[in-house]
Structures are given as structure tokens and as C-alpha cells.
Write a protein that holds these residues in place. Sequence first.
Motif, PDB file in Angstrom:
ATOM      1  N   HIS A 170      -2.854 -12.449 -10.581  1.00 24.98           N
ATOM      2  CA  HIS A 170      -3.164 -11.661  -9.374  1.00 24.98           C
ATOM      3  C   HIS A 170      -4.421 -12.233  -8.708  1.00 24.98           C
ATOM      4  CE1 HIS A 170      -5.334  -8.607 -12.290  1.00 24.98           C
ATOM      5  NE2 HIS A 170      -5.733  -9.841 -12.465  1.00 24.98           N
ATOM      6  N   THR A 172      -6.861 -10.688  -7.942  1.00 20.07           N
ATOM      7  CA  THR A 172      -8.019  -9.971  -8.473  1.00 20.07           C
ATOM      8  C   THR A 172      -8.979 -10.945  -9.188  1.00 20.07           C
ATOM      9  OG1 THR A 172      -6.537  -8.094  -8.772  1.00 20.07           O
ATOM     10  CG2 THR A 172      -8.651  -7.952  -9.868  1.00 20.07           C
ATOM     11  N   ARG A 198       3.808 -15.108 -12.149  1.00 16.27           N
ATOM     12  CA  ARG A 198       4.146 -14.213 -13.259  1.00 16.27           C
ATOM     13  C   ARG A 198       5.476 -14.621 -13.861  1.00 16.27           C
ATOM     14  NH1 ARG A 198       2.456  -8.292 -10.909  1.00 16.27           N
ATOM     15  NH2 ARG A 198       0.422  -8.991 -10.178  1.00 16.27           N
ATOM     16  N   GLN A 212      -0.402 -13.095  -2.704  1.00 17.80           N
ATOM     17  CA  GLN A 212      -1.081 -11.808  -2.503  1.00 17.80           C
ATOM     18  C   GLN A 212      -2.281 -12.025  -1.587  1.00 17.80           C
ATOM     19  OE1 GLN A 212      -2.286 -10.528  -6.462  1.00 17.80           O
ATOM     20  NE2 GLN A 212      -0.574  -9.101  -6.556  1.00 17.80           N
ATOM     21  N   GLU A 214      -5.927  -9.984  -1.359  1.00 19.96           N
ATOM     22  CA  GLU A 214      -6.706  -8.870  -1.885  1.00 19.96           C
ATOM     23  C   GLU A 214      -7.916  -8.619  -0.994  1.00 19.96           C
ATOM     24  OE1 GLU A 214      -7.488  -7.877  -6.474  1.00 19.96           O
ATOM     25  OE2 GLU A 214      -5.679  -8.754  -5.668  1.00 19.96           O
ATOM     26  N   PHE A 254      -8.583  -1.956 -13.252  1.00 18.73           N
ATOM     27  CA  PHE A 254      -9.840  -2.320 -12.575  1.00 18.73           C
ATOM     28  C   PHE A 254     -10.237  -1.376 -11.443  1.00 18.73           C
ATOM     29  CE2 PHE A 254      -6.621  -4.155  -9.941  1.00 18.73           C
ATOM     30  CZ  PHE A 254      -5.755  -4.768 -10.842  1.00 18.73           C
ATOM     31  N   GLY A 286      -1.045  -1.883  -3.740  1.00 23.82           N
ATOM     32  CA  GLY A 286      -1.819  -1.150  -4.731  1.00 23.82           C
ATOM     33  C   GLY A 286      -3.281  -1.197  -4.328  1.00 23.82           C
ATOM     34  N   ALA A 287      -4.019  -0.144  -4.640  1.00 27.60           N
ATOM     35  CA  ALA A 287      -5.424  -0.113  -4.233  1.00 27.60           C
ATOM     36  C   ALA A 287      -6.189   0.894  -5.088  1.00 27.60           C
ATOM     37  CB  ALA A 287      -5.526   0.274  -2.760  1.00 27.60           C
ATOM     38  N   PHE A 310      -8.012  -3.539  -2.626  1.00 28.05           N
ATOM     39  CA  PHE A 310      -6.565  -3.392  -2.435  1.00 28.05           C
ATOM     40  C   PHE A 310      -5.917  -4.763  -2.565  1.00 28.05           C
ATOM     41  CE2 PHE A 310      -6.393  -5.374   1.707  1.00 28.05           C
ATOM     42  CZ  PHE A 310      -7.640  -5.118   2.253  1.00 28.05           C
ATOM     43  N   GLY A 311      -4.658  -4.755  -2.936  1.00 31.15           N
ATOM     44  CA  GLY A 311      -3.938  -6.022  -3.064  1.00 31.15           C
ATOM     45  C   GLY A 311      -2.557  -5.865  -2.477  1.00 31.15           C
TER      46      GLY A 311
HETATM   47  N1  PHE Z   1      -3.984  -6.698  -8.722  1.00 37.20           N
HETATM   48  C1  PHE Z   1      -3.003  -5.694  -8.422  1.00 37.20           C
HETATM   49  C2  PHE Z   1      -1.616  -6.288  -8.584  1.00 37.20           C
HETATM   50  O1  PHE Z   1      -1.495  -7.475  -8.720  1.00 37.20           O
HETATM   51  C3  PHE Z   1      -3.145  -5.166  -7.012  1.00 37.20           C
HETATM   52  C4  PHE Z   1      -4.422  -4.433  -6.799  1.00 37.20           C
HETATM   53  C5  PHE Z   1      -5.499  -5.073  -6.273  1.00 37.20           C
HETATM   54  C6  PHE Z   1      -4.528  -3.090  -7.112  1.00 37.20           C
HETATM   55  C7  PHE Z   1      -6.676  -4.420  -6.053  1.00 37.20           C
HETATM   56  C8  PHE Z   1      -5.697  -2.430  -6.917  1.00 37.20           C
HETATM   57  C9  PHE Z   1      -6.745  -3.080  -6.373  1.00 37.20           C
HETATM   58  O2  PHE Z   1      -0.644  -5.598  -8.591  1.00 37.20           O
END
Ligand code: PHE
Length: 345
Positions: A170, A172, A198, A212, A214, A254, A286-287, A310-311
Motif C-alpha cells: 500500500h 501507506t 498484492r 493507489q 494516499e 494505522f 479507506g480513511a 486516506f487511500g
Molecule cells: N492503506 C489502506 C489500503 O491499502 C488504505 C488506507 C490509507 C486506509 C490510509 C486508511 C488510511 O487499503
Amino acid sequence: MSDRIEQVLNEALAAIAAADTPDVLNEARIRFLGKKGSIQALMSEMKNLSKEEKPAFGQKVNSLKTAVSEKLEQRMAELSAFAQKEKMAAEVLDITLPGTKIDAGTIHPLIMIQQELEDLFVGMGYKIAEGPEVEEDYYNFELANIPQDHPARDMQDTFYIDPNTLLRTHTTAMQMRELEKAKGQLPIKLICPGKVYRRDDDDATHSHQFMQCEGLVVGEHITLADLKGTLEYMANAMFGEGRKVRFRPSYFPFTEPSVEVDVSCPFCNGKGCNVCKGSGWIEILGAGMVHPHVLEMNGFDSDKCSGFAFGVGLERVAMLKYGIDDIRNFYMNDLRFLKMFERFD
Ligand code: PHE
């Protein structure tokens, strides 16, 4: 003797006039003006003349020399002007001929979405961060509050290169690098777009490689309301005016709290259609609020600051925006598919 001079002059003039290339003309120059040439030969005959004859003869030979040199120069100028003209004629371009069309590529739809997001967030003062796709376990998991035995680390999900190195799962991971780099310095306001990997079996909605983007904001008094406002702004820019967003509780290691974010369906305006499966909402990302432990691990005082993250998956956005029903289209390099996006460039 004068006859000889006259004869050399005539021969020289004839040779010069007949020379049709610079090389031939040069041969004539050597023949008449060279060290062993005819004019030099006349000069060396001076010694056979009487004292009285010498001056007049010398003068005549000199005038001959001057006359021949001048003619040579003049002819050389003519020849090079002629050569220039011929070259120009040979190289002439017919600008009325139709051109050859260069088949230029188009911007990939995923890159188009990435650029759109970048423009949007740069406009709001975000910076764009970058990071490696081959990542350390530490940034992908450890700093993101995903400890050794967390299910997200399951071998099924991650491409490991060695126990400490993997293909980032991710974006992240880039967030964590940026948090660490900031050394507790506020504020942080960035997006990090990029490829992630993945271990999924590819089908219409899954791809082992995807993209993605983020977002991360850390500062004083950052709240869930800031996150909601930001995402609403993004949803309106990406899917058209009038979009609403809704949060549903979720879980990410996280973020705390974590949310799943839905956008009101841009196709039926929330009424319910087959794209949103009748619900009026489409899940897009997702966030959550950055977990205090994540802030602390990266050297931030979680009592003094907070943040949201958020991502969003770029394929998901592109599929919704352009009505694409199979994620594999993005990775097949089929020109018929890619050319369709030409008009959006
Ligand atoms: N890293 C998460 C994913 O890959 C997405 C996400 C990013 C969620 C930042 C919350 C905050 O699904």
C-alpha cells in the motif's frame, strides 16, 4: 619568346574555361602556376636572355602570371556558385507533399486519474511525495502499526523478496517514510500516488498490481470533519458536482477511528441503479484519523497534534469514471482500449 608567352596564355585560358569542376581547375592551376608549371618554366629561361631583353621579358611573364591567376580565381568563384546552386536544387523540399503521420501514444487512463488528483491536491497546498516500490518491511508494516503477527502480513497477501524486503502492499509505506523524515515537524500535508502489489488472483475486480493515491495531513486540531470536507471536495471534483460522502466504521491498523468511505452514486444521483446495486452509494476508499501510536512511533507528540489519512484506488476511480468493467483492461496494453482515452488528454 613573346610567342611562347602568348601560347602559354592561350593554353591557360582555354584550360581554365574548360575546367568544369574545382578539381579539374586545380589541376590547371598546378600545370600553369605550380613550381614546375609552364609559367615557372618561362621564368627560368630568363637566364638565356641578354641584359637588355631581361626586364621587358620579366614584365611580360609577370603580367601573364597575374592574368592567369585572376582568371583562375574568377573561374573558381563561378564553379562554387554553380555547385551551390546545384546543391540547393537537389535538396529542394516539396512542402506541398502530405506529411507522414507520427503515431503518438496517449496518456494511460490511470496516469490521467493520478494527474487529476495531483492537480486537485496541489491546488489545495499539498505536496507530492515519492517512495520506492521495493520497500522495507519496516515502512510497509512496522511503522504503520502492523506488528509481526498481524494477519495483514500473511504471506498470501505480500510479495516478499527476503524477510525484510517486499513489494509495497500500500502507499501507506510512503506516508511512513514522510512522517519519519519530518522528525516531528508540523504541518504535514501531502499525497503519495504510486503502484502497489498484492498476491491476488487476477480477475475482473482484482489485480496483483494496482495503483493507489494516499493523502496525509498532520497538524494541530485536525479532525474527522476536515477529512470529510476534503473527501467531499475530491468526490465532487472527480465525479461531478452534487456528490455526497458517507462514512462507515471500519478498521485499519494505522488509523483510529477508521472509516470506509462511500460516494453518492454519480450514475443515478443516489436513487439506486445497477452500478451501485440499488443502494445509491459506491464505496471508493479507506480513511481515518492517524493512529496516535503511529504518530508517537514517528516522533510526534500525539497530545499536541492529530492527523487524517486516506487511500484511494486509482483503478476503482477510473472504472467508475469511464464505465470500465474489468480491471485487467488497464494492464493488457491493448491499443484499442488505450486509444479510447485520447480524447480526454
Ligand atoms: N492503506 C489502506 C489500503 O491499502 C488504505 C488506507 C490509507 C486506509 C490510509 C486508511 C488510511 O487499503
